[in-house]
Design a protein around this motif. Structure first.
Motif, PDB file in Angstrom:
ATOM      1  N   UNK A  34      21.474  26.559  12.656  1.00 30.65           N
ATOM      2  CA  UNK A  34      20.553  27.628  13.029  1.00 30.65           C
ATOM      3  C   UNK A  34      21.303  28.649  13.872  1.00 30.65           C
ATOM      4  N   UNK A  35      21.439  29.855  13.345  1.00 27.94           N
ATOM      5  CA  UNK A  35      22.135  30.915  14.078  1.00 27.94           C
ATOM      6  C   UNK A  35      21.195  31.576  15.079  1.00 27.94           C
ATOM      7  N   UNK A  36      21.705  31.796  16.289  1.00 29.56           N
ATOM      8  CA  UNK A  36      20.965  32.503  17.321  1.00 29.56           C
ATOM      9  C   UNK A  36      21.597  33.865  17.549  1.00 29.56           C
ATOM     10  N   UNK A  37      20.778  34.832  17.906  1.00 32.62           N
ATOM     11  CA  UNK A  37      21.289  36.183  18.107  1.00 32.62           C
ATOM     12  C   UNK A  37      21.783  36.408  19.527  1.00 32.62           C
ATOM     13  N   UNK A  38      21.424  35.505  20.451  1.00 34.59           N
ATOM     14  CA  UNK A  38      21.839  35.627  21.841  1.00 34.59           C
ATOM     15  C   UNK A  38      22.538  34.349  22.291  1.00 34.59           C
TER      16      UNK A  38
ATOM     17  N   UNK B 207      27.318  37.538  12.006  1.00 34.28           N
ATOM     18  CA  UNK B 207      26.345  36.614  11.396  1.00 34.28           C
ATOM     19  C   UNK B 207      26.823  36.099  10.046  1.00 34.28           C
ATOM     20  N   UNK B 208      26.590  34.812   9.800  1.00 32.56           N
ATOM     21  CA  UNK B 208      27.006  34.202   8.547  1.00 32.56           C
ATOM     22  C   UNK B 208      25.842  33.389   7.981  1.00 32.56           C
ATOM     23  N   UNK B 209      24.774  34.060   7.570  1.00 27.21           N
ATOM     24  CA  UNK B 209      23.568  33.348   7.156  1.00 27.21           C
ATOM     25  C   UNK B 209      23.768  32.391   5.985  1.00 27.21           C
TER      26      UNK B 209
ATOM     27  N   UNK C 164      22.072  21.506  15.165  1.00 22.28           N
ATOM     28  CA  UNK C 164      23.195  22.419  15.388  1.00 22.28           C
ATOM     29  C   UNK C 164      22.688  23.846  15.558  1.00 22.28           C
ATOM     30  N   UNK C 165      23.052  24.454  16.669  1.00 23.67           N
ATOM     31  CA  UNK C 165      22.827  25.879  16.902  1.00 23.67           C
ATOM     32  C   UNK C 165      24.178  26.573  16.899  1.00 23.67           C
ATOM     33  N   UNK C 166      24.185  27.856  16.601  1.00 21.51           N
ATOM     34  CA  UNK C 166      25.451  28.596  16.606  1.00 21.51           C
ATOM     35  C   UNK C 166      25.212  30.026  17.062  1.00 21.51           C
ATOM     36  N   UNK C 167      26.192  30.533  17.784  1.00 24.69           N
ATOM     37  CA  UNK C 167      26.217  31.954  18.133  1.00 24.69           C
ATOM     38  C   UNK C 167      27.550  32.512  17.660  1.00 24.69           C
TER      39      UNK C 167
END
Length: 355
Positions: free
Chosen positions: A219-223, A208-210, A201-204
């Motif tokens: 896994x949060x992505x910045x773009x 941000x919600x670490x 799972x990726x998320x944008x």
């Protein structure tokens, strides 16, 4: 001289009935709601309700909102400047929207007039996440195409196994990556479901919600561009705002894998629909699973012609529990503000009134 005591007095029950019925606030409701919500309205309000099955015509809404202090509307009812500026709307003190999103309501204009707006968050999280996961499964496994092929098979036998296997060419979901755009309640609920299938799972998300991402294995992505490039499925779970309208157009679709599938259970206007249709026709992306459309309740007929789509009639809230919860929350918001003179928890423009 009139003798007061010679006048026949109404009984206590009739007196109280007339008194309280005359002091109930008057509201207008644009659709019949689940019974639990209607019972709340019965208790606290005088109201009329539009009993049609489709979106209420604008002139009907304007006509019936006259002398009302509250309005309970649906996502398909545009509460635009034409409605708000009409003299019949002048007594409205509150608008309760029976939906999580509220892009159908001109909140900015109502805020100028100091008219609060509420929505119904939290009630349909699980139902909408179920629909998003179902669309992932249906598009990945091509359920509709196989169902149609089996039904049209004249011999009434299972399709040719060898040919069918060659046509599928699928990996299991546990080898796939899901990219979630918008990690609110529904995005989080979808991530939990997808993890159950072993997906990465990726998320944008703009905020941000670490801690949440770590807890649910995301896994949060910045773009967002990175999410589009790496994901096998891209699920839209963000609200439709000025910032997210047309978030996905041709430029973004071309960033996605040719084998990628777009899932949209959020709002139709997040996607440039003509670009999506072109991308599906030209196989720029593999498929799309859609529960929402650009011009709801109308659907672009070109989408219906495509074999690489799964189309649902906006049923993200289509459970008894979700619909009842939304209705109760919308009705109770009106009660809180118009009857009890207190702030509901779900104002969308609360900052206009409480600073």
């Amino acid at each position: 001289m009139l003798n007061f005591f010679s006048v026949k007095k109404p009984t206590r029950s009739i007196f109280f009935q007339r008194f309280f019925s005359s002091t109930k606030p008057r509201i207008y409701v644009t659709r019949v709601l689940p019974d639990q919500a209607m019972k709340i309205l019965d208790q606290y309000f005088e109201y009329d309700v539009f009993r049609g099955n489709s979106a209420i015509p604008q002139d009907t809404l304007i006509k019936n909102v006259k002398d009302c202090v509250g309005l309970l509307c649906l996502l398909t009812d545009p509460i635009n400047e034409t409605v708000i500026s009409h003299p019949n709307f002048s007594k409205i003190k509150m608008v309760a929207n029976y939906a999580v999103g509220y892009e159908n309501v001109n909140v900015a204009k109502l805020s100028e007039l100091k008219i609060p707006v509420t929505n119904t968050p939290g009630c349909l999280t699980e139902a909408t996440a179920d629909i998003a996961m179902s669309l992932i499964l249906a598009t990945h496994q091509r359920f509709l195409q196989h169902d149609q092929a089996l039904r049209s098979n004249q011999n009434g036998t299972i399709l040719n196994f060898q040919k069918d296997t060659q046509d599928l060419n699928l990996d299991p979901l546990c080898n796939k990556t899901l990219g979630i755009v918008g990690l609110g309640r529904i995005g989080q609920a979808l991530a939990i479901r997808a993890r159950g299938f072993g997906m990465k799972i990726l998320a944008y998300t703009r905020t941000p919600r670490p801690k949440i991402s770590q807890r649910i294995g995301v896994e949060e992505l910045t773009k967002m561009d990175d999410l589009l490039q790496y994901s096998d499925f891209v699920s839209l779970n963000c609200p439709c705002t000025e910032q997210t309208k047309h978030l996905i157009g041709m430029e973004q679709l071309k960033m996605m894998k040719e084998s990628a599938i777009l899932i949209n259970t959020a709002r139709g206007k997040i996607v440039v629909e003509d670009d999506l249709i072109y991308a599906l026709k030209k196989r720029i992306i593999k498929a799309a699973g859609l529960d929402v459309f650009y011009n709801e309740p109308k659907i672009n007929p070109e989408l219906s012609k495509l074999q690489n789509t799964v189309l649902l009639p906006h049923i993200g809230s289509a459970t008894t529990r979700a619909r009842a919860g939304m209705g109760i929350l919308a009705a109770q918001s009106l009660v809180d503000y118009l009857v009890h003179k207190k702030w509901p928890k779900n104002f969308v423009n609360k900052d206009i009134f409480i600073k």
